[in-house]
Write a protein that holds these residues in place. Structure first.
Motif, PDB file in Angstrom:
ATOM      1  N   LEU A 138       0.845  -1.203   0.000  1.00 40.76           N
ATOM      2  CA  LEU A 138       0.000   0.000   0.000  1.00 40.76           C
ATOM      3  C   LEU A 138       0.877   1.250   0.000  1.00 40.76           C
ATOM      4  N   ASP A 139       1.966   1.190   0.758  1.00 39.95           N
ATOM      5  CA  ASP A 139       2.899   2.322   0.801  1.00 39.95           C
ATOM      6  C   ASP A 139       3.485   2.589  -0.593  1.00 39.95           C
ATOM      7  N   ALA A 140       3.793   1.505  -1.314  1.00 41.70           N
ATOM      8  CA  ALA A 140       4.398   1.659  -2.643  1.00 41.70           C
ATOM      9  C   ALA A 140       3.425   2.341  -3.601  1.00 41.70           C
ATOM     10  N   VAL A 141       2.159   1.941  -3.557  1.00 36.98           N
ATOM     11  CA  VAL A 141       1.157   2.590  -4.419  1.00 36.98           C
ATOM     12  C   VAL A 141       1.071   4.078  -4.066  1.00 36.98           C
ATOM     13  N   ALA A 142       1.068   4.377  -2.779  1.00 35.19           N
ATOM     14  CA  ALA A 142       0.964   5.772  -2.346  1.00 35.19           C
ATOM     15  C   ALA A 142       2.189   6.581  -2.780  1.00 35.19           C
ATOM     16  N   TRP A 143       3.390   5.988  -2.643  1.00 38.81           N
ATOM     17  CA  TRP A 143       4.593   6.741  -3.033  1.00 38.81           C
ATOM     18  C   TRP A 143       4.657   6.935  -4.546  1.00 38.81           C
ATOM     19  N   ALA A 144       4.162   5.968  -5.303  1.00 39.85           N
ATOM     20  CA  ALA A 144       4.093   6.162  -6.757  1.00 39.85           C
ATOM     21  C   ALA A 144       3.195   7.359  -7.061  1.00 39.85           C
ATOM     22  N   ARG A 145       2.092   7.429  -6.327  1.00 38.11           N
ATOM     23  CA  ARG A 145       1.197   8.552  -6.516  1.00 38.11           C
ATOM     24  C   ARG A 145       1.857   9.869  -6.102  1.00 38.11           C
ATOM     25  N   HIS A 146       2.611   9.851  -5.001  1.00 42.73           N
ATOM     26  CA  HIS A 146       3.325  11.070  -4.577  1.00 42.73           C
ATOM     27  C   HIS A 146       4.283  11.543  -5.674  1.00 42.73           C
ATOM     28  N   LEU A 147       5.009  10.591  -6.280  1.00 39.28           N
ATOM     29  CA  LEU A 147       5.987  10.972  -7.313  1.00 39.28           C
ATOM     30  C   LEU A 147       5.287  11.656  -8.480  1.00 39.28           C
ATOM     31  N   ILE A 148       4.089  11.163  -8.821  1.00 34.87           N
ATOM     32  CA  ILE A 148       3.324  11.778  -9.916  1.00 34.87           C
ATOM     33  C   ILE A 148       2.758  13.128  -9.453  1.00 34.87           C
TER      34      ILE A 148
ATOM     35  N   ALA B 222      15.605   9.731  -0.239  1.00 32.35           N
ATOM     36  CA  ALA B 222      14.689  10.006   0.880  1.00 32.35           C
ATOM     37  C   ALA B 222      14.596  11.511   1.134  1.00 32.35           C
ATOM     38  N   LEU B 223      15.732  12.204   1.007  1.00 31.48           N
ATOM     39  CA  LEU B 223      15.715  13.656   1.186  1.00 31.48           C
ATOM     40  C   LEU B 223      14.822  14.313   0.133  1.00 31.48           C
ATOM     41  N   GLY B 224      14.954  13.866  -1.100  1.00 33.91           N
ATOM     42  CA  GLY B 224      14.118  14.419  -2.164  1.00 33.91           C
ATOM     43  C   GLY B 224      12.637  14.197  -1.885  1.00 33.91           C
ATOM     44  N   MET B 225      12.307  13.009  -1.400  1.00 28.70           N
ATOM     45  CA  MET B 225      10.893  12.719  -1.127  1.00 28.70           C
ATOM     46  C   MET B 225      10.388  13.482   0.092  1.00 28.70           C
ATOM     47  N   ALA B 226      11.291  13.784   1.030  1.00 25.30           N
ATOM     48  CA  ALA B 226      10.904  14.625   2.166  1.00 25.30           C
ATOM     49  C   ALA B 226      10.559  16.031   1.690  1.00 25.30           C
ATOM     50  N   THR B 227      11.367  16.559   0.762  1.00 22.18           N
ATOM     51  CA  THR B 227      11.057  17.898   0.245  1.00 22.18           C
ATOM     52  C   THR B 227       9.727  17.878  -0.519  1.00 22.18           C
ATOM     53  N   ASP B 228       9.454  16.773  -1.204  1.00 20.18           N
ATOM     54  CA  ASP B 228       8.162  16.647  -1.897  1.00 20.18           C
ATOM     55  C   ASP B 228       7.002  16.652  -0.896  1.00 20.18           C
ATOM     56  N   MET B 229       7.154  15.919   0.207  1.00 22.25           N
ATOM     57  CA  MET B 229       6.077  15.859   1.207  1.00 22.25           C
ATOM     58  C   MET B 229       5.753  17.251   1.736  1.00 22.25           C
ATOM     59  N   ILE B 230       6.799  18.029   1.993  1.00 22.73           N
ATOM     60  CA  ILE B 230       6.577  19.377   2.514  1.00 22.73           C
ATOM     61  C   ILE B 230       5.962  20.252   1.420  1.00 22.73           C
ATOM     62  N   HIS B 231       6.486  20.120   0.209  1.00 22.43           N
ATOM     63  CA  HIS B 231       5.980  20.898  -0.916  1.00 22.43           C
ATOM     64  C   HIS B 231       4.497  20.608  -1.173  1.00 22.43           C
ATOM     65  N   LEU B 232       4.108  19.329  -1.061  1.00 18.42           N
ATOM     66  CA  LEU B 232       2.722  18.938  -1.334  1.00 18.42           C
ATOM     67  C   LEU B 232       1.802  19.177  -0.141  1.00 18.42           C
TER      68      LEU B 232
ATOM     69  N   VAL C  55      18.951  27.390  11.816  1.00 18.99           N
ATOM     70  CA  VAL C  55      18.995  26.611  10.577  1.00 18.99           C
ATOM     71  C   VAL C  55      20.453  26.325  10.226  1.00 18.99           C
ATOM     72  N   HIS C  56      20.772  25.023  10.028  1.00 18.79           N
ATOM     73  CA  HIS C  56      22.148  24.657   9.662  1.00 18.79           C
ATOM     74  C   HIS C  56      22.448  24.984   8.205  1.00 18.79           C
ATOM     75  N   ALA C  57      21.483  24.733   7.347  1.00 17.50           N
ATOM     76  CA  ALA C  57      21.660  24.940   5.905  1.00 17.50           C
ATOM     77  C   ALA C  57      20.293  24.802   5.261  1.00 17.50           C
ATOM     78  N   ARG C  58      20.220  25.125   3.970  1.00 16.33           N
ATOM     79  CA  ARG C  58      18.955  24.996   3.260  1.00 16.33           C
ATOM     80  C   ARG C  58      19.106  24.066   2.066  1.00 16.33           C
ATOM     81  N   VAL C  59      18.126  23.204   1.900  1.00 17.75           N
ATOM     82  CA  VAL C  59      18.087  22.351   0.714  1.00 17.75           C
ATOM     83  C   VAL C  59      17.460  23.162  -0.403  1.00 17.75           C
ATOM     84  N   ARG C  60      18.159  23.232  -1.533  1.00 12.65           N
ATOM     85  CA  ARG C  60      17.619  23.991  -2.677  1.00 12.65           C
ATOM     86  C   ARG C  60      16.890  23.086  -3.659  1.00 12.65           C
ATOM     87  N   GLY C  61      17.312  21.821  -3.738  1.00 12.65           N
ATOM     88  CA  GLY C  61      16.641  20.911  -4.673  1.00 12.65           C
ATOM     89  C   GLY C  61      17.333  19.569  -4.688  1.00 12.65           C
ATOM     90  N   VAL C  62      16.564  18.526  -4.981  1.00 15.14           N
ATOM     91  CA  VAL C  62      17.120  17.175  -5.049  1.00 15.14           C
ATOM     92  C   VAL C  62      16.556  16.485  -6.290  1.00 15.14           C
TER      93      VAL C  62
END
Lengths: 338, 378
Positions: free
Chosen positions: A158-168, B146-156, B220-227
């Motif tokens: 389920l996590d994989a489906v969700a992360w695929a969606r996040h990437l899109i 993982a860092l890139g996906m963390a920035t995505d989570m915050i962005h979204l 703040v130690h530093a800023r991530v600009r993009g991954v």
């Protein structure tokens, strides 16, 4: 300014399932997942895992390649030669597996103990890393977008489906091939404490707009997801009620007996895929997604909730799927879909 | 959009904090050690870069990677003022091997290991109450993925605060198969030097706290600009210049910077002749005509290849380099490979330089690449 760990996706791109592929003994079509199992037919590992392109690959990777190929054909994203016809730079691969390379790891340890490193095969190098499957799927179809492997326990699929969606949703990919896979072998049997089945399932996700523009048929919309402390929180986080009644609950049995689900789910039909197929581990959630898509594509009403995990696993994940856009009243063209 | 790094922690063979590791890199003393983790009689390789925390008199313990992980997550959270309750904070862990070392010890020696111990969510729940946890088995680019996906989570809008970590312990299956495939065995990891022969494993863990701008309470130690993150789709274990070039250019584009803006590159630098030649050639092309070009260094010469966490460890060293205006040298680099001609690899002694923008490379098996751009917080 509080941190939050739950989300809905109303503000981002609509992402739909447009292809499903299975490499699963006893299950010939995704629709079979909704009926009594095991059905007849389905994937035969004895004949289905051989061939030149599968040579020198671990069993999980071979299973995954079969399921991915089938899903891409189903999504009309592969040509007659089995080559990918979509936007390769914009297509992600997301794999869920917990035990995919366990046999390779344990067999290498046995070999080192008896013969030292010179007894090892150099061809075994890729599968010492847990991401081997996603690598082979990307190479086979030249998929050059983000490439992720979730090895996240019972919720992993389920996590994989969700992360695929996040990437899109984040614009990192326009489409994603999501694969859930676990092989059957003596190491996996020892880990699980019971014999399991070879299981590979793949789903293709893409934006509803992309699907519409190329005339692909969407089967389901991925509408909500959460990975939280328990089922009650997960249901609240996915706002399952906001999408109308839940018509089908794909449970893993962990919490279905409890009162936590409440009235929301008491009218829903329940299917526990593991009670029929045995332990599915990392393949479970992706298979639930495939079953949900098959259910929704058949014109069923109500949404589908897939859940996995529970107290023993430290978290519960829930994925909410809803009917695909073409069948929503707002976009339906009368007479087009009798 | 940029993202704040408000907490950092790390452990490796050469130090138990980012500051200790950075000081060791600047001091530049040889750090390889004779192989202790496994029975040396079974291997041709004689050296590694282990964390020496196993019991006296030999033997190994399960869940070492998990223990380092919970330690660095606790320290990074404290650094950011988050406390020890992470029930509402996503934790993204990048790893090459997960707890495969524990699987090996269970299989061969009967160590007490449960299937739930293979991923890190179980321990993160026990230690911090964390539930939104993910184990990304993304080879040696895992922690930057993982860092890139963390920035995505915050962005979204999914989170304001995310813990990003990486951890790996050496496995017999991995160490052994690398030994098997390297014909001319390295006795040290010597990235970009003509004497380089290959890769040797290290061990370690790293964690950072990433927050939406202005959310944190601590400096703040530093800023991530993009991954950036992508896949070569070319070869199971060998790098591909096209995929790496796309990853670097995409990182620059996401960060809104040009090649000439980069002051420092933390190289992947795994010490294999193929990686070093490929990475050097790509960077020569990228930075061609970009003025004097950035300083470059590679920490695996001293930490060994710490696998999943290596990208995040390199990133932390970039942050400390920017804060101190000091770039540690590449240990053992005296005769750079021809492909690296013209690159400003720091040799011999630390370089004193004013730095404000760093590029961090991480490439992994499966041809998966991630490149991060970080900016000094001033």
């Amino acid at each position: 300014m509080t941190a939050t760990s739950t989300w809905r996706w109303a503000d981002t791109r609509e992402v739909v399932v447009t292809g499903i592929g299975l490499a699963l003994p006893g299950v010939a079509t995704p629709g079979d997942l909704l009926g009594p199992l095991p059905a007849q037919g389905g994937f035969n590992p004895a004949t289905g895992l051989i061939g030149r392109e599968l040579r020198h690959k671990d069993r999980a990777s071979r299973l995954a390649l079969r399921a991915a190929g089938s899903a891409l054909h189903d999504a009309a994203l592969a040509d007659a030669d089995g080559m990918f016809t979509g936007a390769a730079d914009q297509t992600a691969v997301v794999v869920s597996t917990n035990l995919g390379n366990a046999d390779s790891v344990c067999e290498a340890v046995d070999t080192i103990a008896t013969a030292g490193v010179t007894g090892l095969s150099p061809l075994g190098l890729p599968q010492t890393s847990s991401n081997v499957i996603a690598g082979w799927v990307a190479i086979r179809y030249r998929l050059r977008g983000p490439n992720l492997t979730l090895s996240n326990g019972t919720t992993s699929g389920l996590d994989a489906v969700a992360w695929a969606r996040h990437l899109i949703a984040a614009g990192r990919a326009e489409a994603a091939v999501v694969v859930g896979v676990e092989p059957r072998n003596h190491v996996v049997t020892k880990i699980l404490g019971e014999q399991s089945t070879d299981a590979a399932v793949a789903v293709v996700l893409e934006t509803a707009d992309a699907a519409a523009s190329r005339g692909a048929r969407p089967r389901a919309t991925i509408t909500g997801y959460a990975r939280t402390r328990n089922l009650t929180e997960a249901l609240a986080s996915t706002s399952a009620t906001a999408e109308g009644p839940v018509g089908l609950w794909l449970t893993d049995g962990a919490e279905s007996a409890g009162a936590a689900a409440g009235r929301l789910l008491e009218t829903a039909r329940r299917i526990d895929l593991e009670s029929q197929l045995g332990p599915l581990s990392g393949a479970l959630g992706v298979l639930q997604c495939a079953a949900a898509a098959a259910h929704l594509a058949s014109g069923a009403t109500g949404s589908v909730l897939a859940t996995a995990g529970g107290p023993r696993h430290g978290a519960t994940a829930a994925l909410l799927l809803t009917p695909p856009p073409a069948r929503l009243p707002s976009t339906q063209e009368r007479g087009q879909h009798p | 959009m940029t993202w704040d790094i408000t907490g950092m922690a790390a452990v490796a063979n050469i130090g138990a904090t980012p500051g200790e590791i950075f000081a060791s890199l600047c001091a530049g003393q040889e750090s390889r050690a004779p192989l202790k983790a496994f029975d040396p009689d079974k291997y041709r390789a004689a050296y590694a870069y282990e964390i020496d925390d196993r019991p006296e008199g030999g033997g190994d313990l399960p869940r070492r990677a998990t223990r380092w992980l919970t330690t660095v997550v606790r320290q990074a959270a404290a650094d950011a003022g988050l406390g020890e309750d992470l029930a509402r904070v996503p934790v993204l862990v990048g790893t090459t091997m997960r707890e495969q070392r524990s699987l090996e010890l269970w299989w061969r020696d009967g160590a007490q290991v449960a299937p739930e111990d293979l991923h890190f969510g179980t321990a993160l729940k026990a230690a911090f109450g964390a539930c939104t946890t993910y184990t990304f088995a993304n080879a040696c680019s895992a922690s930057l993925y993982a860092l890139g996906m963390a920035t995505d989570m915050i962005h979204l809008g999914m989170a304001d605060t995310v813990v990003v970590a990486g951890t790996d312990a050496a496995t017999e299956s991995g160490f052994g198969t690398l030994d098997r495939v390297q014909n001319d065995l390295p006795d040290a990891l010597r990235p970009f030097d003509t004497t380089h022969k290959g890769m040797l494993m290290g061990e370690g863990a790293a964690a950072v706290i990433v927050q939406r701008t202005g959310t944190g309470t601590e400096p703040v130690h530093a800023r991530v600009r993009g991954v950036s993150m992508n896949c070569d789709a070319h070869h199971a274990t060998a790098p591909d210049p096209d995929g790496i070039t796309r990853a670097v250019r995409d990182a620059h584009s996401r960060a809104g910077v040009r090649a000439e803006d980069i002051d420092l590159v933390m190289l992947h630098g795994s010490g294999t002749p193929l990686n070093d030649a490929t990475e050097s050639s790509v960077l020569r092309h990228i930075f061609q005509g970009a003025g004097a070009g950035p300083r470059m260094t590679a920490i695996k010469a001293m930490t060994g290849h710490t696998m999943g966490g290596s990208g995040l460890l390199s990133l932390m060293m970039a942050v400390l380099a920017m804060q101190s205006g000091t770039v540690p040298p590449v240990l053992g680099l005296s005769d750079p490979i021809p492909e690296a001609a013209g690159l400003h690899l720091v040799q011999g002694a630390p370089a004193a330089v004013d730095l404000s923008l760093a590029q961090v490379d991480a490439f992994g098996f499966g041809g998966i690449n991630a490149v991060a751009i970080v900016e000094a917080a001033r």
